[in-house]
Design an enzyme around this catalytic site. Structure first.
Site, mmCIF file in Angstrom:
data_model
loop_
_atom_site.group_PDB
_atom_site.id
_atom_site.type_symbol
_atom_site.label_atom_id
_atom_site.label_comp_id
_atom_site.label_asym_id
_atom_site.label_seq_id
_atom_site.Cartn_x
_atom_site.Cartn_y
_atom_site.Cartn_z
ATOM 1 N N GLY A 61 0.822 -1.351 -0.206
ATOM 2 C CA GLY A 61 0.066 -0.240 -0.562
ATOM 3 C C GLY A 61 0.889 1.432 -0.030
ATOM 4 O O GLY A 61 0.321 2.344 0.558
ATOM 5 N N GLY A 67 1.018 4.423 3.868
ATOM 6 C CA GLY A 67 2.125 4.188 2.851
ATOM 7 C C GLY A 67 3.184 4.807 2.214
ATOM 8 O O GLY A 67 4.365 5.427 2.444
ATOM 9 N N ARG A 142 -12.957 -0.569 4.874
ATOM 10 C CA ARG A 142 -14.652 -0.875 4.531
ATOM 11 C C ARG A 142 -15.456 0.468 4.204
ATOM 12 O O ARG A 142 -15.305 1.548 4.157
ATOM 13 C CB ARG A 142 -14.878 -0.550 6.558
ATOM 14 C CG ARG A 142 -16.057 -1.025 6.733
ATOM 15 C CD ARG A 142 -16.328 -1.141 8.161
ATOM 16 N NE ARG A 142 -17.874 -1.621 8.718
ATOM 17 C CZ ARG A 142 -18.083 -1.665 9.892
ATOM 18 N NH1 ARG A 142 -16.825 -1.936 11.278
ATOM 19 N NH2 ARG A 142 -19.050 -2.547 10.320
ATOM 20 N N ARG A 148 -18.420 -5.558 8.975
ATOM 21 C CA ARG A 148 -17.168 -6.169 9.558
ATOM 22 C C ARG A 148 -16.884 -7.689 9.652
ATOM 23 O O ARG A 148 -15.295 -7.661 9.093
ATOM 24 C CB ARG A 148 -16.778 -6.097 10.936
ATOM 25 C CG ARG A 148 -15.453 -6.430 11.548
ATOM 26 C CD ARG A 148 -15.474 -6.243 13.456
ATOM 27 N NE ARG A 148 -14.537 -6.447 13.582
ATOM 28 C CZ ARG A 148 -12.984 -5.276 13.641
ATOM 29 N NH1 ARG A 148 -13.154 -4.426 13.178
ATOM 30 N NH2 ARG A 148 -12.341 -6.032 14.357
ATOM 31 N N ASP A 209 -2.648 3.273 19.673
ATOM 32 C CA ASP A 209 -3.077 2.995 20.002
ATOM 33 C C ASP A 209 -3.041 3.220 21.756
ATOM 34 O O ASP A 209 -3.031 4.041 22.279
ATOM 35 C CB ASP A 209 -4.464 1.959 20.698
ATOM 36 C CG ASP A 209 -5.096 1.516 18.950
ATOM 37 O OD1 ASP A 209 -5.066 2.075 18.643
ATOM 38 O OD2 ASP A 209 -4.277 0.176 19.130
ATOM 39 N N ARG A 212 -2.588 7.092 21.348
ATOM 40 C CA ARG A 212 -2.734 7.728 21.356
ATOM 41 C C ARG A 212 -3.366 7.739 23.141
ATOM 42 O O ARG A 212 -3.828 9.559 23.488
ATOM 43 C CB ARG A 212 -4.602 7.317 20.542
ATOM 44 C CG ARG A 212 -3.965 7.246 19.033
ATOM 45 C CD ARG A 212 -5.374 6.916 18.619
ATOM 46 N NE ARG A 212 -5.661 6.641 17.496
ATOM 47 C CZ ARG A 212 -6.176 6.315 16.683
ATOM 48 N NH1 ARG A 212 -6.698 4.848 17.044
ATOM 49 N NH2 ARG A 212 -6.079 6.332 15.225
ATOM 50 N N HIS A 237 -6.747 -4.324 18.029
ATOM 51 C CA HIS A 237 -6.376 -3.064 17.615
ATOM 52 C C HIS A 237 -7.994 -2.619 17.279
ATOM 53 O O HIS A 237 -8.371 -3.119 16.088
ATOM 54 C CB HIS A 237 -6.047 -2.623 16.569
ATOM 55 C CG HIS A 237 -6.238 -1.541 15.922
ATOM 56 N ND1 HIS A 237 -5.726 -0.136 16.321
ATOM 57 C CD2 HIS A 237 -6.295 -0.987 14.552
ATOM 58 C CE1 HIS A 237 -5.566 0.950 15.650
ATOM 59 N NE2 HIS A 237 -5.780 -0.206 14.110
#
Length: 407
Positions: A61, A67, A142, A148, A209, A212, A237
């Site tokens: 990517g 990327g 998504r 999901r 995470d 954050r 995650h």
């Protein structure tokens, strides 16, 4: 017209200049005195020692938002070190090859001293060929109305193919970081299809995470992020992750002694869990710069170590059955990074509140695993070895030293 100054006038001017210079402090002499006293000389950051043999890094990517930024920082030496030359193997889909060409052009225009070559390809075996590191960013996003479980199945198929290619073409000691979501289960599928790669060398990224959580806690405590230690991300995650400050310290003191319990449970935890959605709502796109930065943080600390600080690093790695975590899952746990590898931290006390949240995120990971079993190589037995190792480590684990609650 003006006449040139006489020789006597020039001598007088030079004399006055010399007199002022003698009275003024000398910046150069002050610097020289500091260096003579043992202070380090300023540097541009590139090591003056001999360059190391080049390493090869694959990025999937590579033309995407994450990327694109990641490639520039790898080329600049921020991930593997300022004396570590690299080759970049940039992997994209067929439709991504055109923008990938632009990324490669910008890398060339950056004239990075450490960048020794670029490969652009949509072929996985070519892309992972002889690679020492891989950062797997590319994954299907998504879409509207997508469940999901549908996203899980589509991306698991992508990581199945990547696992097979890594197993066939990459170096056997390759270090792999899965960034593309659902990262934990993608790492599981990849590992199950790369049986020749040691499972601990395949990791899912939960450093974003952790970053954050640290930033949010620092904001609440009105301190620098560097004042905070031992924040942990447990589990997946996803929105079920458990950002834990039970053992965190702020300026050397137990965090919970100064942090409001209601804020912690009703604001801090859900906000860290849903920070990705908050960013999408604000900017109309998912995290890119912070995700690339977290990937750099993860790989840098893994490879170069943290200078003996013994910091806690949240890493999504294969469960060795410790802490009651179901084996066969890629579950984020606290680890130490001495350099070149990581080691799990054992013996951390788990209270009832933490156990409840840790089990909730484990349940989600078990459901994800069960949804992709058909994509896992039935001959994969590496986890059995990891479980045996975990039992032995559990027997030998050192006693954990909790923070000084009286401090």
């Amino acid at each position: 017209s003006a006449h040139p100054p006489s020789p006597s006038a020039m001598l007088s001017a030079l004399s006055r200049l010399a007199s002022r210079s003698a009275r003024a402090p000398s910046v150069m002499s002050a610097s020289a005195a500091a260096f003579a006293a043992g202070a380090p000389a300023p540097t541009r950051g590139f090591a003056s020692t001999k360059m190391l043999p080049p390493l090869r890094v694959a990025v999937t990517g590579a033309a995407g938002a994450i990327g694109y930024q990641l490639c520039m920082r790898i080329a600049s030496g921020e991930m593997l070190g300022k004396n570590q030359p690299v080759y970049l193997n940039l992997i994209e889909t067929k439709t991504g090859l055109k923008p990938l060409k632009g990324v490669a052009m910008e890398l060339q225009d950056g004239a990075f001293p450490l960048l020794k070559g670029i490969v652009q390809t949509d072929d996985l075996n070519t892309g992972f060929g002889d690679c020492n590191f891989a950062v797997l960013v590319g994954a299907k996003p998504r879409g509207p109305g997508m469940e999901r479980k549908d996203l899980l199945a589509d991306n698991a198929s992508i990581f199945k193919a990547q696992g097979e290619a890594i197993n066939k073409s990459a170096k056997k000691d390759i270090k792999v970081l899965v960034v593309g979501n659902p990262a934990n289960t993608n790492a599981l599928v990849l590992a199950a299809n790369a049986p020749d790669i040691y499972p601990d060398n395949i990791m899912a990224m939960t450093r974003l995470d952790q970053n954050r959580a640290v930033a949010l806690l620092a904001e609440k405590a009105a301190c620098d992020v560097t004042d905070i230690e031992r924040v942990v991300i447990w589990g997946n995650h996803s929105a079920t992750q458990y950002p834990d400050i039970s053992h965190a310290v702020i300026k050397g003191k137990w965090a919970k002694a100064s942090i409001d319990a209601k804020w912690y449970t009703s604001e801090f935890i859900p906000r860290v869990q849903k920070r990705g959605a908050e960013i999408i709502s604000a900017r109309g796109a998912s995290s890119a710069a912070s995700a690339a930065s977290a990937a750099i943080d993860h790989m840098r600390d893994l490879w170069l170590g943290d200078g003996g600080a013994k910091a806690w690093h949240s890493i999504g790695c294969v469960s060795d059955a410790y802490y009651g975590i179901e084996p066969d899952l890629w579950y984020s746990v606290p680890c130490e990074c001495p350099g070149g590898d990581f080691s799990r931290i054992y013996g951390i006390p788990i209270d009832e509140f933490s156990a409840k949240l840790m089990n909730a995120t484990m349940k989600e990971l078990m459901e994800e695993r069960d949804g992709v079993r058909h994509l896992m190589n039935p001959k994969w037995t590496s986890v059995v070895t990891m479980n045996d190792m975990g039992k032995k480590l559990k027997e030998k684990s050192a006693e954990f030293a909790p923070p000084n609650l009286a401090a």
